[in-house]
Design an enzyme around this catalytic site. Structure first.
Site, PDB file in Angstrom:
ATOM      1  CG  HIS A  17      -1.994  -1.198   1.394  1.00 31.67           C
ATOM      2  ND1 HIS A  17      -2.120  -1.871   2.562  1.00 31.67           N
ATOM      3  CD2 HIS A  17      -2.743  -1.352   0.488  1.00 31.67           C
ATOM      4  CE1 HIS A  17      -3.238  -2.656   2.186  1.00 31.67           C
ATOM      5  NE2 HIS A  17      -3.349  -2.365   1.162  1.00 31.67           N
ATOM      6  CE  LYS A  41     -20.543 -10.622   9.732  1.00 31.80           C
ATOM      7  NZ  LYS A  41     -22.019 -10.734   9.259  1.00 31.80           N
ATOM      8  NE  ARG A  90      -2.339  -7.009  -4.816  1.00 32.85           N
ATOM      9  CZ  ARG A  90      -3.246  -7.306  -3.819  1.00 32.85           C
ATOM     10  NH1 ARG A  90      -2.848  -7.617  -2.444  1.00 32.85           N
ATOM     11  NH2 ARG A  90      -4.673  -7.017  -3.826  1.00 32.85           N
ATOM     12  CB  SER A 128      -4.046  -6.798   4.361  1.00 29.16           C
ATOM     13  OG  SER A 128      -3.838  -5.454   3.927  1.00 29.16           O
TER      14      SER A 128
HETATM   15  P1  ADP Z   1      -9.556  -3.486  -0.603  1.00 26.61           P
HETATM   16  O1  ADP Z   1     -10.072  -4.282   0.504  1.00 26.61           O
HETATM   17  O2  ADP Z   1     -10.574  -2.399  -1.165  1.00 26.61           O
HETATM   18  O3  ADP Z   1      -8.985  -4.435  -1.796  1.00 26.61           O
HETATM   19  P2  ADP Z   1      -7.006  -3.322   0.231  1.00 26.61           P
HETATM   20  O4  ADP Z   1      -6.662  -2.500   1.373  1.00 26.61           O
HETATM   21  O5  ADP Z   1      -6.769  -4.692   0.169  1.00 26.61           O
HETATM   22  O6  ADP Z   1      -8.493  -2.717  -0.312  1.00 26.61           O
HETATM   23  O7  ADP Z   1      -6.033  -2.556  -0.801  1.00 26.61           O
HETATM   24  C1  ADP Z   1      -6.041  -1.175  -1.495  1.00 26.61           C
HETATM   25  C2  ADP Z   1      -5.581  -1.233  -2.755  1.00 26.61           C
HETATM   26  O8  ADP Z   1      -4.423  -1.408  -2.672  1.00 26.61           O
HETATM   27  C3  ADP Z   1      -6.219  -2.106  -3.843  1.00 26.61           C
HETATM   28  O9  ADP Z   1      -6.339  -1.566  -5.234  1.00 26.61           O
HETATM   29  C4  ADP Z   1      -5.120  -2.957  -3.684  1.00 26.61           C
HETATM   30  O10 ADP Z   1      -5.117  -3.834  -4.945  1.00 26.61           O
HETATM   31  C5  ADP Z   1      -4.005  -2.499  -3.750  1.00 26.61           C
HETATM   32  N1  ADP Z   1      -2.694  -3.176  -3.188  1.00 26.61           N
HETATM   33  C6  ADP Z   1      -2.773  -3.762  -1.821  1.00 26.61           C
HETATM   34  N2  ADP Z   1      -1.553  -4.636  -1.832  1.00 26.61           N
HETATM   35  C7  ADP Z   1      -0.846  -4.114  -3.040  1.00 26.61           C
HETATM   36  C8  ADP Z   1       0.484  -4.362  -3.291  1.00 26.61           C
HETATM   37  N3  ADP Z   1       1.237  -5.559  -2.785  1.00 26.61           N
HETATM   38  N4  ADP Z   1       0.867  -4.027  -4.802  1.00 26.61           N
HETATM   39  C9  ADP Z   1       0.002  -3.142  -5.120  1.00 26.61           C
HETATM   40  N5  ADP Z   1      -1.170  -2.864  -5.019  1.00 26.61           N
HETATM   41  C10 ADP Z   1      -1.554  -3.296  -3.612  1.00 26.61           C
END
Ligand code: ADP
Length: 175
Positions: A17, A41, A90, A128
């Site tokens: 992120h 939840k 990704r 995550s």
């Molecule tokens: P959501 O739950 O809406 O998918 P996230 O918090 O998981 O949100 O992620 C927010 C954004 O960051 C999403 O667009 C996700 O694809 C991107 N993201 C998360 N990890 C990475 C990573 N390692 N490389 C590139 N983008 C990432």
């Protein structure tokens, strides 16, 4: 001034992120990291905890601010005067989801552009979910998340005990 929002769950924030945010902060004058205030939840951390960790991550970044939101992403983008929604890409699976979301968001708000940044190769595998899983199994997650997230994860998993397993979707272990 150009403003963009970077919405997500950030449960918790990872170096993947941070990489997307850093690059987006170079493209726009102001980047607002918007943490989706979803009920906990299916999440490990509360909205407040996710917000706190994200705020800590960006405290020294002059053009990045952090807020929570609920409702439609395009509504918060409009409210903030953002011209773009930033997301990260990704894997192929991300593309399908982001493509659908981008088209829906454009239908709802044609004036707001979706900007997807490709992951950096070091973070291709990083999410995550996988960080939470590895942390549950006592794996080393330093280098994948900021140090205070390592601590927060350890404390949360310890505090939740057996409940932690229910809140963390296991990907690598299948039975
Ligand atoms: P959501 O739950 O809406 O998918 P996230 O918090 O998981 O949100 O992620 C927010 C954004 O960051 C999403 O667009 C996700 O694809 C991107 N993201 C998360 N990890 C990475 C990573 N390692 N490389 C590139 N983008 C990432």
């Amino acid at each position: 001034m150009s403003t963009a929002i970077f919405p997500g769950t950030f449960d918790p924030i990872t170096n993947g992120h941070l990489d997307i945010a850093r690059r987006a902060a170079e493209l726009f004058d102001h980047l607002i990291v918007t943490v989706y205030a979803r009920p906990t939840k299916t999440l490990l951390f509360s909205t407040e905890e996710r917000l706190d960790m994200a705020k800590k991550a960006f405290q020294d970044w002059p053009n990045v601010t952090v807020e929570s939101y609920d409702g439609l992403t395009v509504d918060v983008a409009r409210l903030k005067g953002a011209k773009a929604i930033v997301r990260g890409l990704r894997v192929v699976g991300d593309f399908e989801f982001e493509f659908q979301m981008a088209l829906m968001n454009r239908t709802l708000a044609p004036e707001i552009e979706s900007v997807c940044l490709m992951t950096t190769k070091e973070y291709y595998f990083l999410s995550s979910s996988i960080v939470k899983e590895v942390a549950t199994l006592n794996g080393d997650i330093s280098g994948l998340v900021p140090p205070y997230v390592v601590t927060a994860l350890k404390n949360k998993i310890h505090a939740l005990g057996d409940e932690a397993a229910e809140r963390i979707k296991m990907i690598t272990i299948r039975d």
